[in-house]
Structure formats: structure tokens, C-alpha cells
Design a protein around this motif. Structure first.
Motif, PDB file in Angstrom:
ATOM      1  N   PHE A 775       0.905  -1.101   0.007  1.00 26.76           N
ATOM      2  CA  PHE A 775       0.046   0.030   0.021  1.00 26.76           C
ATOM      3  C   PHE A 775       0.925   1.305   0.047  1.00 26.76           C
ATOM      4  N   ARG A 776       2.174   1.136   0.634  1.00 30.49           N
ATOM      5  CA  ARG A 776       2.993   2.289   0.848  1.00 30.49           C
ATOM      6  C   ARG A 776       3.023   3.230  -0.817  1.00 30.49           C
ATOM      7  N   PRO A 777       3.468   2.716  -1.773  1.00 29.10           N
ATOM      8  CA  PRO A 777       3.647   3.731  -2.685  1.00 29.10           C
ATOM      9  C   PRO A 777       2.462   4.362  -3.050  1.00 29.10           C
ATOM     10  N   TYR A 778       1.198   3.881  -2.710  1.00 28.02           N
ATOM     11  CA  TYR A 778       0.038   4.314  -3.367  1.00 28.02           C
ATOM     12  C   TYR A 778      -0.659   5.295  -2.201  1.00 28.02           C
ATOM     13  N   PHE A 779      -0.464   5.222  -1.073  1.00 27.21           N
ATOM     14  CA  PHE A 779      -0.855   5.922  -0.239  1.00 27.21           C
ATOM     15  C   PHE A 779      -0.794   7.322  -0.126  1.00 27.21           C
ATOM     16  N   GLU A 780       0.323   7.952  -0.584  1.00 27.68           N
ATOM     17  CA  GLU A 780       0.492   9.198  -0.392  1.00 27.68           C
ATOM     18  C   GLU A 780       1.133   9.748  -1.671  1.00 27.68           C
ATOM     19  N   GLU A 781       2.240   9.199  -2.322  1.00 29.00           N
ATOM     20  CA  GLU A 781       2.993   9.727  -3.212  1.00 29.00           C
ATOM     21  C   GLU A 781       3.440   8.650  -4.086  1.00 29.00           C
ATOM     22  N   ALA A 782       3.506   8.802  -5.301  1.00 30.40           N
ATOM     23  CA  ALA A 782       4.014   7.904  -6.229  1.00 30.40           C
ATOM     24  C   ALA A 782       4.944   8.565  -7.156  1.00 30.40           C
ATOM     25  N   ASN A 783       6.540   7.824  -7.206  1.00 31.63           N
ATOM     26  CA  ASN A 783       7.182   8.456  -8.235  1.00 31.63           C
ATOM     27  C   ASN A 783       8.121   7.279  -8.420  1.00 31.63           C
ATOM     28  N   THR A 784       8.739   7.581  -9.770  1.00 29.72           N
ATOM     29  CA  THR A 784       9.632   6.184 -10.259  1.00 29.72           C
ATOM     30  C   THR A 784      10.800   7.100 -11.062  1.00 29.72           C
ATOM     31  N   LEU A 785      12.080   6.343 -10.851  1.00 28.10           N
ATOM     32  CA  LEU A 785      13.377   6.849 -11.781  1.00 28.10           C
ATOM     33  C   LEU A 785      13.010   6.393 -13.260  1.00 28.10           C
ATOM     34  N   PRO A 786      13.464   7.348 -14.215  1.00 28.78           N
ATOM     35  CA  PRO A 786      13.162   6.997 -15.615  1.00 28.78           C
ATOM     36  C   PRO A 786      14.094   5.612 -16.057  1.00 28.78           C
ATOM     37  N   SER A 787      13.677   5.234 -16.879  1.00 24.43           N
ATOM     38  CA  SER A 787      14.192   3.870 -17.319  1.00 24.43           C
ATOM     39  C   SER A 787      15.333   4.242 -18.187  1.00 24.43           C
ATOM     40  N   ASP A 788      16.421   3.386 -18.290  1.00 24.65           N
ATOM     41  CA  ASP A 788      17.648   3.712 -19.116  1.00 24.65           C
ATOM     42  C   ASP A 788      17.243   3.374 -20.305  1.00 24.65           C
ATOM     43  N   PRO A 789      17.324   4.233 -21.270  1.00 19.98           N
ATOM     44  CA  PRO A 789      17.007   4.200 -22.859  1.00 19.98           C
ATOM     45  C   PRO A 789      17.950   2.872 -23.247  1.00 19.98           C
ATOM     46  N   ASN A 790      19.137   2.633 -22.708  1.00 16.04           N
ATOM     47  CA  ASN A 790      20.180   1.692 -23.195  1.00 16.04           C
ATOM     48  C   ASN A 790      19.680   0.094 -22.733  1.00 16.04           C
ATOM     49  N   LEU A 791      18.736   0.123 -21.816  1.00 21.60           N
ATOM     50  CA  LEU A 791      18.233  -1.268 -21.433  1.00 21.60           C
ATOM     51  C   LEU A 791      17.576  -2.243 -22.533  1.00 21.60           C
ATOM     52  N   LEU A 792      17.247  -1.650 -23.847  1.00 18.54           N
ATOM     53  CA  LEU A 792      16.773  -2.231 -24.683  1.00 18.54           C
ATOM     54  C   LEU A 792      17.801  -2.922 -25.410  1.00 18.54           C
ATOM     55  N   TYR A 793      18.970  -2.137 -25.582  1.00 19.54           N
ATOM     56  CA  TYR A 793      20.229  -2.629 -26.006  1.00 19.54           C
ATOM     57  C   TYR A 793      20.702  -4.054 -25.365  1.00 19.54           C
ATOM     58  N   THR A 794      20.685  -3.715 -23.991  1.00 17.82           N
ATOM     59  CA  THR A 794      21.219  -4.821 -23.182  1.00 17.82           C
ATOM     60  C   THR A 794      20.369  -6.100 -23.364  1.00 17.82           C
ATOM     61  N   ALA A 795      19.103  -5.904 -23.303  1.00 16.92           N
ATOM     62  CA  ALA A 795      18.043  -7.188 -23.664  1.00 16.92           C
ATOM     63  C   ALA A 795      18.217  -7.577 -24.914  1.00 16.92           C
ATOM     64  N   GLN A 796      18.547  -6.669 -26.049  1.00 13.86           N
ATOM     65  CA  GLN A 796      18.697  -7.295 -27.330  1.00 13.86           C
ATOM     66  C   GLN A 796      20.157  -7.990 -27.346  1.00 13.86           C
TER      67      GLN A 796
END
Length: 912
Positions: A775-796
Motif C-alpha cells: 500500500f505504501r507507494p500509493y498511500f500518499e506519493e508515487a514516483n519512479t526513476l526513469p528507465s535507462d534507454p539503453n536497457l533495450l540494447y542490453t536486452a537485445q
């Protein structure tokens, strides 16, 4: 006591601030209580703005000004009684064939300054200590503040100062007990009654004596649109109060007139008996603030921006979406180019033009679509403004395309899954909806809107949604694209997944996942790091503290704790969870003896603690891990009720089970209707909602209907199910993250007689700390760090490390795929005929993969499963990341776009 501490001093400060912002203070003695008008202000306004019309009406009344004023005042009251105050303010009144306006509102587009002449002539006045009563018993009563528009009272306020030991609660009590709700000013004039002290504001639209309901009208403890709880932040400016926003912002003349024009509305709903009830709806502060901020940003920045609104259950989201849709449907950019965003100007945004051609309200469930359509329709002030897409009226794709291509019907309500039909229609009709800009309001934004379904929306509405050279789609032979063309097509597919300059998403959700935040959220600096967060937040904490929802965690207990409490045995031995075998645990939950024990606990707990609550109306839900578990549990509960003769002792203790499809239990096939005695799936919600306590015929001695108090579910009804009478939940399923929040939140709806003390959650499976963490992330505030665009190349790279895929073979497959797609041109029959060539080109990779998977060598099997997992991971990441990062790399498309479309229908799917 010093005068500075009195209620009068508080009123002086408010009126002074209002006058400073454009209001005038009028005399209380000019108000005529029997007419419900300040006729001096009314006729000064009419004569200043409509001299010719007034002269014509004066002639009709024989040239006698007193007779004309008396006659028109009577006609005005009659029109308000018949059509309502809002209709009269917005459309005027006809008296003996002469139309007179009693207010002017700002038009959507101000083409010339003279257009505002009538608007600027509006007379906004505030009156202190108004004697309002027409009945002798109330003659001595006065209202602290009354707000008038051109002599017509539109709002009242009672002021209290805690320094005199009287706060906002005393103001509410004064309205409930000291104000006669049948007085003219309350029945046919004002749309809002404010209870105010220096710290808090509440508002009621209708006085009903002791039953008057006041709703909070506060910004939130950390300010409007920010995470936090109830209340208002401490003032930071000299000489201001915590509630100064009310008279400085909400009552600011332009904002107040806009609120009366665009927000306050009369909601009409059907009663069970076939009648109609009318309820005045006044926005809560967070609703008003969200719509104002969203539309202000869109007006100055144009299309192409995405917005995420974190709107907790209890936020009044349907009304917010309705207000937003209407405002966006006629939203124009400012006529002064200096008010436009410089970057938007550089991209071609012009002053004084519509921002959006159409507003599309999308939901992913049919019942929510119908609910939103009704809500949006309630705001409709222009006939034909709202268009609904419904299969009853023909092919959805064609309906939707036509709705998006014509000038009328600015707001379209539709389910998310109608868009594939739109894509198919566009393939066959490539001249539809070209070059339009769209505002897309997404209700319950989550992974389905942040994945391939959203891509279908973007693809359909971005420009034309088709390749420019697809006119020859019906040709019998199609040349496979060369390398350059293939590269362009792959880039175009990647582009279709990214953000579009002609689309703006306005996404609403109570529980934004990291993906949802990154897709729709706003990138901001949080503690020195860039992170995505909602554009506007109304948190679960604020909704709970303001009393719009209840807190299921406050009454949550695990079975282990419950067992110890019931048995008064704190030394009960426990098994170390880390040593438990997963398969054994699953077996235990479905073992007959365990199910029977849980059924006993559930029934006895409900009978002892919940059955009598809400005046005998309370309902419960049992959450199970699978359809099999649901049927077994429902049968066990029914069996226990019968064995204990509870079905005779408690005839209301009916049991229902909800699950999808059919399954085999104890060697026999069964379905939901079969388990529920023939009750159809569509009839289940209504049957579960029924209570004899609310059935007049049953209370009068009639037989009534069968009553059900226990609903056993498996996935079904754990989200999107709104039953306010639910008070109790029994959890027999592992819950984590959003699943835990959405499931337990079925209990949080408020209802008459229902309070926090009525809730109970008994959890057989989960750990209390884990549920709290969910419940904690949705009780008061939600935020997330941006994804690394190079994650897709790593997955590839992980995919290509296995010696299964070949770059040359993928290029050949992609070329054949695009050629086949062009040749098929939307025809499923033709597409199936073209699969053979795709199978042939996939077969080398499949031939390399299959032996590894079927090998007896553990290393080979591990390699095959590793490749499958890597490929799955890549396809998932591509589907999400390409909506955020504008990849233009054709190589990425080779391992993705084709895979996404064919994985479920070819041998390629065996590897995925």
C-alpha cells in the motif's frame, strides 16, 4: 476580548480581499427576500447591457418601469423554479417574447475585445449580515456572507473564528439547525453554502436540516495537487489564512464565473420507481484545481503532452473526467501569443485556435464505459456533443472512424478494445480522420494502456495511421521491400509507438505502476534526482482523512494473529516460512480439510462480527487463488452453513461464487451459473447487492428475493467492482503490489451507516508487513526513476548471445512480413494465406531452438530456457520503452515489431 479576535474581523478581512480583486460590497437592505433578488443590481445590469431589449419589454408592460420590473422579477423566479438557476444564468429568460440575459460568461474564443463587453458588465457583489428570511420565525436570522451575481444570490457563507471557541463544525451546525431549508434563497437560488473558519472550508449544495451533507473544500495538507492528507498548508504570506485560497482564488471574479459556467451542474438520475432525482453538483477543490491546471497547460503548450492524474478512489474521478472532457472539447489557445510556450510556437502552435479537434474518453471495461458515458452526458450543454460508440449501432470501427471525422460530436466515449476495429476500418478507408489533434482521456491507466493497446490508439490517430503507399493493397502481387524501404518501415513502426505531436493523453489512476508513471508522468527533480511523478495528485491518505473512503488496513488481521486472539494462546508454535515447501503450501490451501477449516472460520466470523452491521445489510467477499479454489471454498461454506442449520437460522446467509468459463471439479464440469443455481453471470452483481432491509415489499411481509451475504471470487470482481455494502474480506490468496491494493480496496467505499469500525480483513495467507508495503507507494506519493534507454540494447544483446537467431534471416523475415501485411491490407483471410511463407522463414531458428529444448543435457535445456526468457524480456521492454524513447534503430525493430505481431500465431510463439 479584542475586536481583532472576533468573527466580524474575520469577515472584514475576507470582504476586503474580495473587493481588492473586483467585487463590490452591496447593502443588505436592498435585498428583497420575497423575490429572492437585489433588484437594484439586477436592473442596473440589464439596462446597462441590453437597453434595446429592456425598452421593448417596457413597451409591452405599458411603459410603466415599476410594473415591468415587478413583472420580470416574477417571470425570473418562475423560470428559475422551472428550469433551475444554472439554466437561467447560462441561457437567459424570455418574458412576453423578449429574451433578457441575467449574466454573461466568457466565450471560448475572444476574437475581439468587444466580445467581452457584456462579460465585463457583470455585477459581482458581496453582502454582509443578510436578512434572508420570508417566514416570521426566521426574521431575525442573518447570513454572514452572501455572494450575488447581477442581483441574484448564488452562494452563502457562515464564518467562525476558533479564537471565539467556535470553529467550522459550529458553522455546519448553524446551517443544519438554525437555517430553514424551505426558505426561497435556499430552495431556488444559491448553489453552494460554505462553512468557513481560518483553517478549514466545507460546502453543501442543498440544505436538508439535520441531514445536510457538507463536503470538504480544502486543498490538502501540502497544497493543491500535492501528496499529503486532509486540511490546508500553513499560510506563508503575511496577513493570510490557511483558507485564503477560497476568496483569493476560487471566488476571484474570473474563476468564480468560470466555475458557475463550466463546473456546477444539475445531475439527473433515475430512481428504481422510474422517477427522476436532481442533485446539484459543486466541484471539490481538488477536482476544480486538476481541471484548471490540466487545461491551462494544454492551452499554452498545445497537443503532444501527456498528463497523469493520481486520483484515489473517492476522488470523484468520473465527474473530474466529465468536466475535463467538456473543457477540452472547446479549449482554445490564448489569443495573445505572449501567453504561449515559446517551444510550442517554434513547433507551429498559433494563438486563438482550437487545441483539440476531438476528445476521446477511453476505459478498458464496458461497465465503466457506460458509467462514464452517463457522467459525461450529464454535463452536456450542447445537443449532440457526446457520441457513444456501441455495438448495438453497427460496426464499432466504422462508428468510431465516422465520429472522429465529422465536425459534430466533439466528445467520444469508447472502450479501449474498439481501437483494433478502428485500425481495420482505416485500412479499408484511408481518407478518414487525417491531420486531426486528439485529447485522449484514459480512465484507470495501467499496464493495458501502457502496452500494445495504447500503441493501437497511437497508430490509429497519428496522422492517418497508414503507410502513404498502401493504396494498392488489393493488388495480387506485392514486391517485397528492398533494404532501404525495409529500414524506413521499421523506423515508421518504432515511430508509431513513440509519442505523437497530435495526441495528448490525460491518464487517471489510483495506483500508478512504475511503467504508468514513466509513460504518462511528469519528469521532475526529487531530492536531487530526476524522477517521474503525477502531474496532479489526490492521495489515498487525503481521501481517507476527508472521509470519502475507508482504510481497509486499519482493520486488517492475519489468520495467525486471529487464531491466537480467539484461542488466547500467545505461545502457539509456528513453522518457519522459509522452510515451507511451495507445492506443499498450495496443496494445503486446497486440501479438503484445510478448505473446510477455513470455511468454518469464515462463516463463524461473519455471523459473529459482520452479519448484523449496517442494519443487517453487510456483505463479505472471499478471495481465492484459483477458479478451482473458489468453487471448492463456496461448496465448503454452503456445506458448513447447512450442517450447522444456519440456512434455517439465518435465511439471509446466501453464498455466491464468481469465476470465468467452465472447469472440472470432482470429475464434473461446472460453470458459474450452475454453481449459483442458474443465476446468470450478468445478474450476479444485482443479486448480491439486494438486501431485504431495503425492500419495502419484504419489510411489509412479502416474500422478497433470495439474499446473499458471501461472495467467493477468483480474479473476477477483485478490481472494478463497486459494492458499498462490502464490509468484510477473507483472503486466501497471495497478494502483492497493486494486486493487494486493488483487492483490499473493494472494502473502502462509503455507504449510509457504514463506518471504519465496520470493516474487517481476515488474511489466511499473507504477511501484514508485506501488505502494508504494497500500500505504501500509493498511500500518499508515487514516483519512479526513469528507465535507462539503453536497457533495450542490453536486452537485445542477451537475445542475440544465443546461437539461435541470425541477422540475415531476421531481415528476410521482416521483408516478407511487411510485404505480406501490405498484401493482406487488413483482411484476416488473406493474412492467414500468407502465413506459409512466414513459417518457412522462421523454421531455421525454430530448428536450432527445438533440439536444445528437447535435449537431455541440462546445459542445453538451460540455454533454451534462458533464450526464451531473454526473448520474452526483450519483447516486453520494447513494447513499453518505445512509447517513451523515440528509437529509430531498425535493428531493434527486427527483433521486436515482427515478433509482437506473429508470436501468438506461428511457430515463433513456441519460443516465446
Amino acid at each position: 476580548m479584542s475586536p481583532i479576535h472576533t468573527e466580524s474581523a474575520f469577515g472584514d478581512a475576507i470582504v476586503a480581499a474580495m473587493v481588492e480583486r473586483g467585487w463590490r460590497e452591496a447593502r443588505p437592505q436592498d435585498y428583497q427576500a420575497d423575490l429572492g433578488l437585489d433588484t437594484n443590481e439586477l436592473f442596473d445590469f440589464i439596462e446597462a447591457t441590453q437597453p434595446d431589449e429592456w425598452s421593448e419589454l417596457l413597451t409591452v408592460y405599458g411603459g410603466d418601469p415599476s410594473e415591468a420590473e415587478r413583472g420580470f422579477a416574477g417571470r425570473l423566479d418562475q423560470a428559475i423554479a422551472t428550469n433551475g438557476l444554472l439554466d437561467v444564468l447560462r441561457n437567459g429568460v424570455k418574458d412576453r417574447g423578449v429574451l433578457l440575459r441575467v449574466a454573461y460568461f466568457k466565450p471560448n474564443l475572444v476574437a475581439h475585445d468587444s466580445v467581452l463587453d457584456g462579460y465585463r458588465a457583470n455585477r459581482l457583489t458581496v453582502v454582509r449580515e443578510l436578512v434572508y428570511a420570508t417566514k416570521q420565525a426566521d426574521w431575525g436570522n442573518k447570513l454572514d456572507l452572501t455572494l450575488f451575481l447581477n442581483g441574484i444570490p448564488v452562494a452563502t457563507a457562515e464564518l467562525k473564528n476558533p479564537l471565539t471557541k467556535q470553529g467550522v463544525e459550529r458553522a455546519k451546525e448553524q446551517y443544519r439547525t438554525d437555517r430553514d431549508p424551505t426558505e426561497l434563497i435556499f430552495t431556488r437560488r444559491v448553489v453552494a453554502n460554505f462553512a468557513i473558519d481560518p483553517d478549514l472550508v466545507f460546502v453543501a449544495t442543498q440544505l436538508k436540516g439535520k441531514n445536510t451533507r457538507f463536503l470538504p473544500f480544502n486543498t490538502g495538507s501540502n497544497g493543491p495537487g500535492q501528496p499529503g492528507g486532509a486540511g490546508n498548508p500553513a499560510p506563508t504570506a503575511y496577513g493570510t489564512y490557511e483558507t485564503s485560497y477560497l476568496w483569493e482564488q476560487v471566488w476571484q471574479p474570473d474563476n468564480w464565473l468560470d466555475l458557475l459556467q463550466r463546473f456546477v451542474h444539475l445531475h439527473k438520475s433515475k430512481t428504481p420507481g422510474g422517477g427522476t432525482t436532481k442533485t446539484m453538483v459543486f466541484p471539490r477543490f481538488q477536482q476544480w484545481d486538476a481541471v484548471k491546471k490540466l487545461t491551462a497547460h494544454a492551452a499554452t503548450h498545445g497537443a503532444g503532452h501527456d498528463y497523469l492524474v493520481m486520483a484515489s478512489a473517492g476522488s470523484g474521478k468520473s465527474n473530474t473526467i466529465g468536466w475535463l472532457a467538456h473543457r477540452l472539447s472547446d479549449l482554445h489557445t490564448p489569443t495573445d501569443p505572449r501567453e504561449l510556450d515559446p517551444e510550442a510556437i517554434a513547433k507551429g502552435l498559433k494563438p486563438g485556435v482550437p487545441v483539440f479537434d476531438k476528445v476521446i474518453v477511453i476505459t478498458d471495461r464496458r461497465n465503466l464505459d457506460a458509467q462514464l458515458r452517463e457522467t459525461v452526458g450529464n454535463f452536456e450543454q450542447t445537443a449532440g456533443l457526446v457520441v457513444k460508440i456501441d455495438e448495438k449501432y453497427g460496426a464499432k470501427g466504422e462508428q468510431l472512424a465516422k465520429a472522429l471525422s465529422r465536425d459534430t460530436g466533439k466528445i467520444v466515449t469508447v472502450t479501449l478494445h474498439s481501437f483494433p476495429a478502428l485500425l481495420d476500418y482505416l485500412q479499408r478507408n484511408p481518407t478518414e480522420i487525417q491531420g486531426s489533434s486528439f485529447a485522449i482521456i484514459v480512465d484507470e491507466a495501467h499496464s493495458s494502456q501502457s502496452g500494445d493497446a495504447a500503441t493501437a490508439v497511437r497508430s490509429a490517430l497519428r496522422d492517418l495511421g497508414l503507410d502513404s503507399d498502401s493504396d494498392d493493397a488489393g493488388a495480387t502481387t506485392v514486391k517485397a521491400p528492398d533494404a532501404a524501404t525495409l529500414d524506413e518501415q521499421l523506423k515508421k513502426r518504432a515511430e508509431q509507438r513513440s509519442r505523437a505531436a497530435n495526441l495528448s493523453y490525460f491518464a487517471f489512476t489510483a495506483t500508478p505502476k512504475a511503467k504508468t508513471l514513466e509513460l504518462f508522468g511528469t519528469l521532475q527533480d526529487i531530492d536531487g534526482k530526476a524522477a517521474y511523478r503525477p502531474f496532479h495528485t489526490y492521495s489515498m491518505r487525503q481521501a481517507i482523512e476527508e472521509g470519502f473512503i475507508l482504510d481497509p488496513l486499519r482493520n486488517y488481521v492475519t489468520y495467525n494473529t486471529y487464531w491466537k486472539l480467539v484461542n488466547q494462546n500467545p505461545d502457539e508454535r509456528e513453522v518457519d516460512p522459509s522452510k515451507a515447501n511451495g507445492l506443499l503450501a498450495r496443496y494445503a490451501l486446497t486440501h479438503d480439510s484445510t478448505v473446510a477449516q477455513h470455511a468454518q472460520v469464515i462463516v463463524e466470523h461473519f455471523v459473529a462480527h459482520s452479519r448484523g452491521r449496517l442494519g443487517g445489510r453487510a456483505k463479505s467477499m472471499v478471495v481465492t487463488a484459483s477458479r478451482q479454489s473458489a468453487v471448492q471454498m463456496a461448496r465448503a461454506i454452503k456445506s458448513y452453513i447447512k450442517d450447522r442449520d444456519y440456512d434455517t437460522k439465518y435465511p439471509d446467509l446466501g453464498v455466491l461464487v464468481a469465476f470465468s468459463g467452465s472447469l472440472t471439479v470432482d470429475g464434473e464440469e461446472t460453470t458459474e451459473p450452475k454453481e449459483n443455481g442458474g443465476l446468470s453471470e450478468s445478474a450476479l452483481p444485482k443479486a448480491f447487492a439486494y438486501t431485504r432491509a431495503d425492500d419495502k415489499a419484504a419489510r411489509a411481509g412479502g416474500t422478497g428475493q433470495r439474499e446473499y451475504k458471501i461472495l467467493v471470487v477468483a480474479e473476477k470482481y477483485q478490481t472494478g467492482f463497486d459494492q458499498p455494502l462490502l464490509t468484510t474480506m477473507y483472503v486466501n490468496k497471495s497478494l502483492t503490489g497493486i494486486s493487494a491494493v486493488q483487492t483490499l480496496s473493494r472494502l473502502n467505499r462509503t455507504a449510509e451507516r457504514k463506518s471504519q469500525a465496520d470493516l474487517a480483513v481476515l488474511d489466511f495467507v499473507n504477511d501484514a508487513n508485506d501488505i502494508q508495503d504494497s500500500f505504501r507507494p500509493y498511500f500518499e506519493e508515487a514516483n519512479t526513476l526513469p528507465s535507462d534507454p539503453n536497457l533495450l540494447y542490453t536486452a537485445q544483446s542477451r537475445v542475440m548471445q544465443a546461437a539461435i537467431l541470425s541477422g540475415q534471416e531476421m531481415d528476410e523475415f521482416a521483408a516478407a512480413y511487411f510485404a505480406a501485411k501490405e498484401k493482406a491490407a487488413g483482411s484476416q483471410f488473406k493474412w492467414e494465406k500468407l502465413h506459409a511463407e512466414l513459417y518457412r522463414l522462421l523454421s531455421p531458428a525454430v530448428a536450432r531452438f527445438t533440439p536444445l529444448l528437447e535435449s537431455e543435457d541440462a546445459d542445453d535445456q538451460e540455454a533454451a530456457e534462458g533464450f526464451r526468457a531473454a526473448l520474452n524480456d526483450y519483447v516486453r521492454k520494447y513494447g513499453f520503452l518505445t512509447q517513451i524513447v523515440p528509437y529509430q534503430d531498425a535493428e531493434l525493430g527486427c527483433v521486436s515489431e515482427v515478433d509482437l505481431d506473429v508470436s501468438r500465431s506461428t511457430s515463433w510463439g513456441g519460443m516465446i
